[in-house]
Each structure stands twice: as C-alpha cells, then as structure tokens.
Scaffold this active site. Structure first.
Site, PDB file in Angstrom:
ATOM      1  N   SER A 146       0.863  -1.189   0.000  1.00 54.78           N
ATOM      2  CA  SER A 146       0.000   0.000   0.000  1.00 54.78           C
ATOM      3  C   SER A 146       0.894   1.232   0.000  1.00 54.78           C
ATOM      4  CB  SER A 146      -0.868  -0.011   1.260  1.00 54.78           C
ATOM      5  OG  SER A 146      -1.486   1.248   1.470  1.00 54.78           O
ATOM      6  N   TYR A 159      -3.555  -0.920  10.000  1.00 62.54           N
ATOM      7  CA  TYR A 159      -3.335  -1.091   8.553  1.00 62.54           C
ATOM      8  C   TYR A 159      -1.951  -0.574   8.171  1.00 62.54           C
ATOM      9  CZ  TYR A 159      -4.526  -0.957   3.541  1.00 62.54           C
ATOM     10  OH  TYR A 159      -4.564  -1.145   2.176  1.00 62.54           O
TER      11      TYR A 159
HETATM   12  P1  NAP Z   1     -11.732  -5.359  -1.277  1.00 62.12           P
HETATM   13  O1  NAP Z   1     -12.529  -5.073  -2.507  1.00 62.12           O
HETATM   14  O2  NAP Z   1     -12.315  -5.084   0.063  1.00 62.12           O
HETATM   15  O3  NAP Z   1     -11.202  -6.856  -1.361  1.00 62.12           O
HETATM   16  C1  NAP Z   1     -10.533  -7.454  -0.286  1.00 62.12           C
HETATM   17  C2  NAP Z   1     -10.465  -8.941  -0.539  1.00 62.12           C
HETATM   18  O4  NAP Z   1      -9.843  -9.569   0.602  1.00 62.12           O
HETATM   19  C3  NAP Z   1     -11.843  -9.579  -0.689  1.00 62.12           C
HETATM   20  O5  NAP Z   1     -11.785 -10.605  -1.618  1.00 62.12           O
HETATM   21  C4  NAP Z   1     -12.061 -10.121   0.708  1.00 62.12           C
HETATM   22  O6  NAP Z   1     -13.024 -11.167   0.773  1.00 62.12           O
HETATM   23  C5  NAP Z   1     -10.681 -10.626   1.030  1.00 62.12           C
HETATM   24  N1  NAP Z   1     -10.564 -10.914   2.449  1.00 62.12           N
HETATM   25  C6  NAP Z   1     -10.650 -10.045   3.476  1.00 62.12           C
HETATM   26  N2  NAP Z   1     -10.571 -10.710   4.643  1.00 62.12           N
HETATM   27  C7  NAP Z   1     -10.429 -12.015   4.350  1.00 62.12           C
HETATM   28  C8  NAP Z   1     -10.308 -13.204   5.121  1.00 62.12           C
HETATM   29  N3  NAP Z   1     -10.325 -13.190   6.467  1.00 62.12           N
HETATM   30  N4  NAP Z   1     -10.181 -14.369   4.471  1.00 62.12           N
HETATM   31  C9  NAP Z   1     -10.184 -14.427   3.122  1.00 62.12           C
HETATM   32  N5  NAP Z   1     -10.300 -13.343   2.337  1.00 62.12           N
HETATM   33  C10 NAP Z   1     -10.434 -12.160   2.947  1.00 62.12           C
HETATM   34  O7  NAP Z   1     -10.420  -4.486  -1.287  1.00 62.12           O
HETATM   35  P2  NAP Z   1      -9.294  -4.192  -2.384  1.00 62.12           P
HETATM   36  O8  NAP Z   1      -9.163  -2.733  -2.435  1.00 62.12           O
HETATM   37  O9  NAP Z   1      -9.499  -4.964  -3.634  1.00 62.12           O
HETATM   38  O10 NAP Z   1      -8.044  -4.739  -1.571  1.00 62.12           O
HETATM   39  C11 NAP Z   1      -7.185  -5.761  -2.025  1.00 62.12           C
HETATM   40  C12 NAP Z   1      -5.810  -5.518  -1.426  1.00 62.12           C
HETATM   41  O11 NAP Z   1      -5.302  -4.285  -1.916  1.00 62.12           O
HETATM   42  C13 NAP Z   1      -5.789  -5.407   0.093  1.00 62.12           C
HETATM   43  O12 NAP Z   1      -4.631  -6.037   0.608  1.00 62.12           O
HETATM   44  C14 NAP Z   1      -5.736  -3.920   0.314  1.00 62.12           C
HETATM   45  O13 NAP Z   1      -5.155  -3.587   1.553  1.00 62.12           O
HETATM   46  C15 NAP Z   1      -4.853  -3.513  -0.835  1.00 62.12           C
HETATM   47  N6  NAP Z   1      -4.905  -2.099  -1.191  1.00 62.12           N
HETATM   48  C16 NAP Z   1      -6.058  -1.512  -1.645  1.00 62.12           C
HETATM   49  C17 NAP Z   1      -6.046  -0.169  -1.978  1.00 62.12           C
HETATM   50  C18 NAP Z   1      -7.262   0.551  -2.486  1.00 62.12           C
HETATM   51  O14 NAP Z   1      -7.190   1.784  -2.667  1.00 62.12           O
HETATM   52  N7  NAP Z   1      -8.367  -0.126  -2.754  1.00 62.12           N
HETATM   53  C19 NAP Z   1      -4.874   0.576  -1.851  1.00 62.12           C
HETATM   54  C20 NAP Z   1      -3.723  -0.053  -1.381  1.00 62.12           C
HETATM   55  C21 NAP Z   1      -3.750  -1.391  -1.068  1.00 62.12           C
HETATM   56  P3  NAP Z   1     -14.541 -10.849   1.207  1.00 62.12           P
HETATM   57  O15 NAP Z   1     -15.211 -10.254   0.000  1.00 62.12           O
HETATM   58  O16 NAP Z   1     -15.067 -12.184   1.600  1.00 62.12           O
HETATM   59  O17 NAP Z   1     -14.473  -9.861   2.342  1.00 62.12           O
END
Ligand code: NAP
Length: 254
Positions: A146, A159
């Site tokens: 991130s 986080y």
């Molecule tokens: P998201 O749409 O909320 O997706 C998160 C994913 O992680 C979902 O598939 C979720 O499954 C899964 N997950 C969460 N807890 C879990 C658990 N206990 N067991 C199994 N799966 C689990 O968010 P995203 O933005 O795509 O995030 C993906 C990654 O990118 C994360 O590591 C996040 O920190 C990182 N990131 C995102 C951003 C941003 O701006 N969006 C920026 C920097 C980094 P469920 O649907 O079942 O909850």
C-alpha cells in the site's frame, strides 16, 4: 502475448479474488495464460467464470485467512487441485478506521492477522513448495502492499503497521530466496475504487483532498493493478527482487 510476459502453463493462486484488485489480478493472470486458484472466504464464482472464459482452469479454495494455522492446508489444496504452484499473489486484506486514541485491540488483531500474519505464512507454505523444486522456472511471489507501506496515513494504525510489515517481509524473503529460484516483490496500489475505499469516496472532503493530490486526477481502477501483477509474475521480472512497485497515478511523486 510476447514470451516475456507469457504465463502459459504456469499455475497461480490469488487470495481475496472475489472482488476488487484480487479479481482483476486473477483474470489478468488467466488472460496471460495461467491457471488460477481463487483463495478466499466468499466463493469467487464470477472470477472463476472469467478465468474459464479466458480458456484457463479455475479452482475455488475456501479459506478464512484470519484463522491461524491454515496456510499449509491452503497451499496443499492448491497443489492437489491445480497440480502445482508457480505464482502466489497475497492480495486479501481488510482495513479498520478509527482515531489512534480510540483504536481497539480487536481492530488491531483483526487487521494484523489477515494482512500480515496470514501473508507471511502463505509465503512460507508456498516457498517451501517452490524451494523444493529444481526443474521448474522461477517461482514468483507478489504481496499487495500500500502507499501506507511508505506513509503514515491517518486513522488506520493497524493497517499502516501491517502494510509497513508487508514491505519488510517482501525484502527479507527476497534476501533469503532470490538466489534459490523465487522472486519476491510487492505492488503498492494507490487509491483504487473498491470496497476497501468506499468510506473515503463517500466523504466529499476526503474524496476531494485525495483527488487533488493524485497527478492523474482520478481514482485508480482494479484493472490498473493487473499489468504490474502480470509483469511481476512473468519472465520479464526475473532479475527484480524485494521491490515494492507503486501503481498510484503519480501520488508518490507529488
Ligand atoms: P476489497 O474489494 O475489500 O477486497 C478485499 C479482498 O480480501 C476480498 O476478496 C475479501 O473477501 C478478502 N478478504 C478479506 N478478509 C479475508 C479473510 N479473512 N479471508 C479471506 N479473504 C479475505 O479491497 P481491495 O481494495 O481490492 O483490496 C485488495 C488488497 O489491496 C488489500 O490487501 C488492500 O489492503 C490492498 N490495497 C487496496 C487499496 C485501495 O485503494 N483499494 C490501496 C492499497 C492497497 P470478502 O469479499 O469475503 O471480504
């Protein structure tokens, strides 16, 4: 597809692939030629359909990654279902927001367990398999970090701690494994429109402040992360180790 970016015959696993960044990465890996295991607690049926539409195999691996001690079983399920594992993308993650002065131990533990502890033990379990091979092309591990692997942010102490930890783990694992056939790298997405950032986009003041700082002037899309994931999974990145690649519309340059 040029040979440099070709993933034909490779077997990949992506955590948290039912939505958002993980879904975009899983589909892009399949379009580049890989079979893909979709690891997560919500069945990634739509992602599996997209992987199959790309002509590749999709395997659903149910797992709640907040649970301790499951990494070995998860990797065994991937190996049993796909027949191998060449690429691991640790994408699953959660975020909890509160002022640091009010932040609870439960929110600390939930984020650290899912975003950091589970990531390390999945790297370890996949690494044990990849290190044991001597005939295969290089293994690839990609951790989703991130901008808060570099910056402090506000109201997200667990986080920020976890994502700084992801950058550190990426480097130590690269130090230990780069000479043994595994590239370990990370991607640091900027501000991407997913469930994770819904609260920020719903707050007009935060949304405007974020957009004003992004040189491209827009939120990223999950697909914006996919090219970097294909690159770090492919032979094109064979001499890249321990790198945290920002994909952020220019945020870190400002
Ligand atoms: P998201 O749409 O909320 O997706 C998160 C994913 O992680 C979902 O598939 C979720 O499954 C899964 N997950 C969460 N807890 C879990 C658990 N206990 N067991 C199994 N799966 C689990 O968010 P995203 O933005 O795509 O995030 C993906 C990654 O990118 C994360 O590591 C996040 O920190 C990182 N990131 C995102 C951003 C941003 O701006 N969006 C920026 C920097 C980094 P469920 O649907 O079942 O909850």
């Amino acid at each position: 597809m040029t040979t440099l970016f070709d993933l034909s015959g490779r077997m990949a696993a992506v955590t948290g692939a039912n939505t958002g960044i993980g879904q975009a990465i899983a589909v892009a890996l399949a379009e580049a030629g890989a079979d893909v295991a979709l690891i997560g607690r919500t069945p990634a049926e739509d992602t599996a359909a997209a992987v199959r539409a790309a002509g590749r195999r999709a395997l659903l691996v149910p797992a709640d990654l907040s649970q301790a001690g499951i990494a070995g079983d998860v990797v065994s399920a991937v190996l049993a279902g796909l027949g191998g594992l060449d690429i691991l993308v640790n994408n699953a993650g959660i975020i909890r927001r509160a002022d640091s002065v009010d932040f609870t131990e439960a929110d600390w533990d939930a984020v650290m367990d899912t975003n950091l502890k589970s990531l390390f033990f999945l790297c370890q379990a996949a690494g044990r398999h990849m290190l044991a091979r001597d005939d295969a092309p290089r293994g690839k591990i990609i951790n989703i970090a991130s901008l808060l692997s570099f910056q402090g942010g506000i109201r997200v102490p667990s986080y920020t701690a976890a994502k700084h930890g992801v950058a550190g783990l990426t480097k130590i694992l690269a130090n230990e494994w780069a000479g043994r056939g595994i590239n370990v790298n990370a991607i640091a997405p900027g501000y991407i429109a997913t469930n994770n950032t819904e609260a920020l986009r719903a707050d007009p003041a935060r949304n405007d402040a974020i957009l004003a700082r992004i040189p491209q002037g827009r939120w990223g899309r999950p697909q914006d992360i996919a090219g970097a994931a294909v690159f770090l999974s492919s032979p094109a990145s064979d001499y890249i180790d321990g790198h945290v690649l920002t994909v952020d519309g220019g945020w870190m340059a400002r």
